[in-house]
Design an enzyme around this catalytic site. Structure first.
Site, PDB file in Angstrom:
ATOM      1  N   LYS A 111      63.017   3.797  19.185  1.00 29.69           N
ATOM      2  CA  LYS A 111      61.709   3.953  18.845  1.00 29.69           C
ATOM      3  C   LYS A 111      60.854   3.588  19.924  1.00 29.69           C
ATOM      4  O   LYS A 111      59.913   3.877  20.308  1.00 29.69           O
ATOM      5  CB  LYS A 111      61.257   4.015  17.535  1.00 29.69           C
ATOM      6  CG  LYS A 111      62.051   5.084  16.396  1.00 29.69           C
ATOM      7  CD  LYS A 111      61.129   4.961  15.071  1.00 29.69           C
ATOM      8  CE  LYS A 111      61.705   6.072  14.346  1.00 29.69           C
ATOM      9  NZ  LYS A 111      61.197   5.663  12.929  1.00 29.69           N
ATOM     10  N   LYS A 191      71.462  13.439  17.279  1.00 29.63           N
ATOM     11  CA  LYS A 191      71.435  13.408  15.942  1.00 29.63           C
ATOM     12  C   LYS A 191      70.317  14.564  15.457  1.00 29.63           C
ATOM     13  O   LYS A 191      69.367  14.495  16.127  1.00 29.63           O
ATOM     14  CB  LYS A 191      70.944  12.129  15.396  1.00 29.63           C
ATOM     15  CG  LYS A 191      70.929  11.971  13.830  1.00 29.63           C
ATOM     16  CD  LYS A 191      70.389  10.556  13.500  1.00 29.63           C
ATOM     17  CE  LYS A 191      68.576  10.750  13.510  1.00 29.63           C
ATOM     18  NZ  LYS A 191      68.132   9.399  12.968  1.00 29.63           N
ATOM     19  N   LYS A 194      63.451  15.741  13.555  1.00 27.50           N
ATOM     20  CA  LYS A 194      62.320  16.636  13.974  1.00 27.50           C
ATOM     21  C   LYS A 194      61.879  16.134  15.332  1.00 27.50           C
ATOM     22  O   LYS A 194      61.599  17.155  16.107  1.00 27.50           O
ATOM     23  CB  LYS A 194      61.415  16.105  12.963  1.00 27.50           C
ATOM     24  CG  LYS A 194      60.302  17.108  12.802  1.00 27.50           C
ATOM     25  CD  LYS A 194      59.381  17.242  11.770  1.00 27.50           C
ATOM     26  CE  LYS A 194      58.317  18.267  11.910  1.00 27.50           C
ATOM     27  NZ  LYS A 194      56.961  17.971  11.364  1.00 27.50           N
TER      28      LYS A 194
HETATM   29  P1  TYM Z   1      64.164   9.386   7.289  1.00 26.23           P
HETATM   30  O1  TYM Z   1      63.042  10.098   6.682  1.00 26.23           O
HETATM   31  O2  TYM Z   1      64.272   9.413   8.806  1.00 26.23           O
HETATM   32  O3  TYM Z   1      65.405   9.867   6.800  1.00 26.23           O
HETATM   33  C1  TYM Z   1      65.785  10.377   5.260  1.00 26.23           C
HETATM   34  C2  TYM Z   1      67.113  10.174   5.006  1.00 26.23           C
HETATM   35  O4  TYM Z   1      67.749  11.314   5.825  1.00 26.23           O
HETATM   36  C3  TYM Z   1      68.835  10.726   6.846  1.00 26.23           C
HETATM   37  N1  TYM Z   1      68.963  11.522   7.808  1.00 26.23           N
HETATM   38  C4  TYM Z   1      70.307  12.038   8.204  1.00 26.23           C
HETATM   39  N2  TYM Z   1      71.426  12.244   7.598  1.00 26.23           N
HETATM   40  C5  TYM Z   1      72.635  12.575   8.305  1.00 26.23           C
HETATM   41  N3  TYM Z   1      72.334  13.358   9.608  1.00 26.23           N
HETATM   42  C6  TYM Z   1      71.041  13.374  10.011  1.00 26.23           C
HETATM   43  N4  TYM Z   1      70.723  13.965  11.450  1.00 26.23           N
HETATM   44  C7  TYM Z   1      69.848  12.658   9.409  1.00 26.23           C
HETATM   45  N5  TYM Z   1      68.600  12.560   9.855  1.00 26.23           N
HETATM   46  C8  TYM Z   1      68.072  11.808   8.632  1.00 26.23           C
HETATM   47  C9  TYM Z   1      68.548   9.387   6.758  1.00 26.23           C
HETATM   48  O5  TYM Z   1      69.682   8.662   7.117  1.00 26.23           O
HETATM   49  C10 TYM Z   1      67.807   9.093   5.427  1.00 26.23           C
HETATM   50  O6  TYM Z   1      68.688   8.632   4.658  1.00 26.23           O
HETATM   51  N6  TYM Z   1      64.210   4.516   6.948  1.00 26.23           N
HETATM   52  C11 TYM Z   1      64.361   5.700   6.279  1.00 26.23           C
HETATM   53  C12 TYM Z   1      63.314   5.661   5.068  1.00 26.23           C
HETATM   54  C13 TYM Z   1      63.289   4.475   3.997  1.00 26.23           C
HETATM   55  C14 TYM Z   1      64.447   4.134   3.263  1.00 26.23           C
HETATM   56  C15 TYM Z   1      63.772   3.021   2.695  1.00 26.23           C
HETATM   57  C16 TYM Z   1      65.542   4.428   2.912  1.00 26.23           C
HETATM   58  C17 TYM Z   1      62.250   3.716   3.956  1.00 26.23           C
HETATM   59  N7  TYM Z   1      62.636   2.838   2.888  1.00 26.23           N
HETATM   60  C18 TYM Z   1      64.380   2.169   1.636  1.00 26.23           C
HETATM   61  C19 TYM Z   1      66.557   3.872   2.156  1.00 26.23           C
HETATM   62  C20 TYM Z   1      65.957   2.748   1.342  1.00 26.23           C
HETATM   63  C21 TYM Z   1      64.468   6.789   7.062  1.00 26.23           C
HETATM   64  O7  TYM Z   1      64.904   6.703   8.117  1.00 26.23           O
HETATM   65  O8  TYM Z   1      64.074   8.003   6.349  1.00 26.23           O
END
Ligand code: TYM
Length: 326
Positions: A111, A191, A194
């Site tokens: 990022k 990966k 969005k």
């Molecule tokens: P976020 O919103 O980026 O993603 C939400 C969930 O989707 C999974 N994910 C994927 N899994 C497989 N292939 C992909 N291409 C893919 N893109 C996204 C992410 O691994 C995630 O599980 N940091 C977290 C949000 C968060 C969180 C937490 C998660 C904040 N606090 C506490 C667990 C526990 C995140 O990146 O969300």
């Protein structure tokens, strides 16, 4: 009952990577665990974002979670900023987290590269807030996609460091991965996300989804229809594993390796199976859009229930720290 926590950012448009990597198993896990799921709006402000749409994106994200099968009957669903104890605990965790650990986080490095003009403290502190999200509820299990495993490992380390200094308050949480924890985008390289604009939206219309699937990159070594393919190198096959039954997977595997089916045949089967699962989600989302007050109520009530747990944990934490507190 063992507790689960997980979170998702309010991007507004959830893609099938989010669904397959995380949300689908969030729903399955509600049968066995005490589940808490959070729309993490404070994480979303660590990069440049659209102020005008954040509120609606937050509500829409809650709406999609409900459309996917979560409900106040099987889990608590809420918005992160409605429970300010998350940020309070973050501050305390900051004081046991080595900066070096944060600097080596892959997501931070990625990022920071993407947002060179705004490498702020929040971006670096993102995983500490994530640790606070999980640990304030003393959750032992965290269902996430593969990209989040490093952050969960850091949460374990933060829990260990805190416990050894201030008393054993927190469990060391473990990640739970789905059978398809890393979905690539339609480019077949990065990966699905969005920000890369290589995604298939969970609620996109059928025609758009088919067009994106039809043109999606498969096994790059399979150039001609007559070339045998290698399913384990193909992102479309990985997506199949989330939507198709075992007997279909076996057929696809055999057909691909022997070149008796082509990539388009394989994608057609995937499309049919995806739609079987996504059609009802889309219909439920449409219905919920007409009843947005219900979605808001679910989120507000979820926060009330979570606040009670978070407040209790903070009492223990303050006492462990030796703070003067009235
Ligand atoms: P976020 O919103 O980026 O993603 C939400 C969930 O989707 C999974 N994910 C994927 N899994 C497989 N292939 C992909 N291409 C893919 N893109 C996204 C992410 O691994 C995630 O599980 N940091 C977290 C949000 C968060 C969180 C937490 C998660 C904040 N606090 C506490 C667990 C526990 C995140 O990146 O969300």
């Amino acid at each position: 009952m063992k507790r689960i926590f997980s979170g998702i950012q309010p991007t507004g448009e959830i893609h099938i990577g989010n669904y397959v990597g995380a949300i689908k198993q969030w729903v399955e896990l509600t049968e066995e665990y005490d589940c808490i799921y959070c729309v993490v709006d404070y994480h979303a402000i660590t990069i440049e974002y659209d102020i005008e749409t954040l509120k609606q994106r937050t509500i829409n994200t809650g709406l999609i979670l409900l459309a996917c099968g979560l409900s106040p009957d099987n889990s608590k669903i809420f918005v992160q900023s409605h429970v300010p104890e998350h940020t309070e605990l973050t501050w305390i965790f900051n004081c046991v987290t080595p900066i070096g650990e944060l600097e080596r986080m892959t997501q931070f490095k990625d990022k920071a590269r993407q947002h060179r003009e705004n490498i702020n403290m929040g971006l670096m502190d993102y995983p500490v807030l994530q640790a606070a999200d999980i640990l304030i509820y003393k959750a032992g299990y965290v269902p996430v996609g593969e990209d989040q495993v490093q952050h969960i490992e850091l949460s374990r380390e933060i829990a260990r460091k805190f416990n050894s200094r201030f008393g054993k308050i927190f469990p060391e949480p473990q990640a739970i991965l789905s059978q398809a924890p890393r979905i690539l985008g339609v480019d077949g390289v990065n990966k699905m996300s969005k920000s890369m604009n290589n995604y298939i939206g969970l609620l996109e219309d059928k025609e758009t989804i088919w067009e994106k699937l039809r043109t999606a990159v498969t096994d790059v070594n399979r150039v001609r229809r007559t070339d045998p393919g290698t399913p384990e190198l193909c992102n479309i096959y990985t997506i199949h594993t989330a939507f198709s039954k075992n007997e279909v997977l076996l057929e696809i595997d055999k057909g691909c390796r022997s070149a008796s089916i082509g990539c388009i045949d394989c994608k057609k089967t995937l499309f049919q199976n995806m739609m079987k699962e996504l059609d009802p989600i889309r219909e439920k989302a449409e219905a919920l859009k007409k009843d947005e007050n219900y979605v808001k109520d679910v989120l507000i009530n979820g926060a009330k229930a979570c606040s009670e747990i978070a407040k209790k944990t903070m009492e223990e934490v303050r006492s462990g720290l030796g703070l003067f507190w009235p």
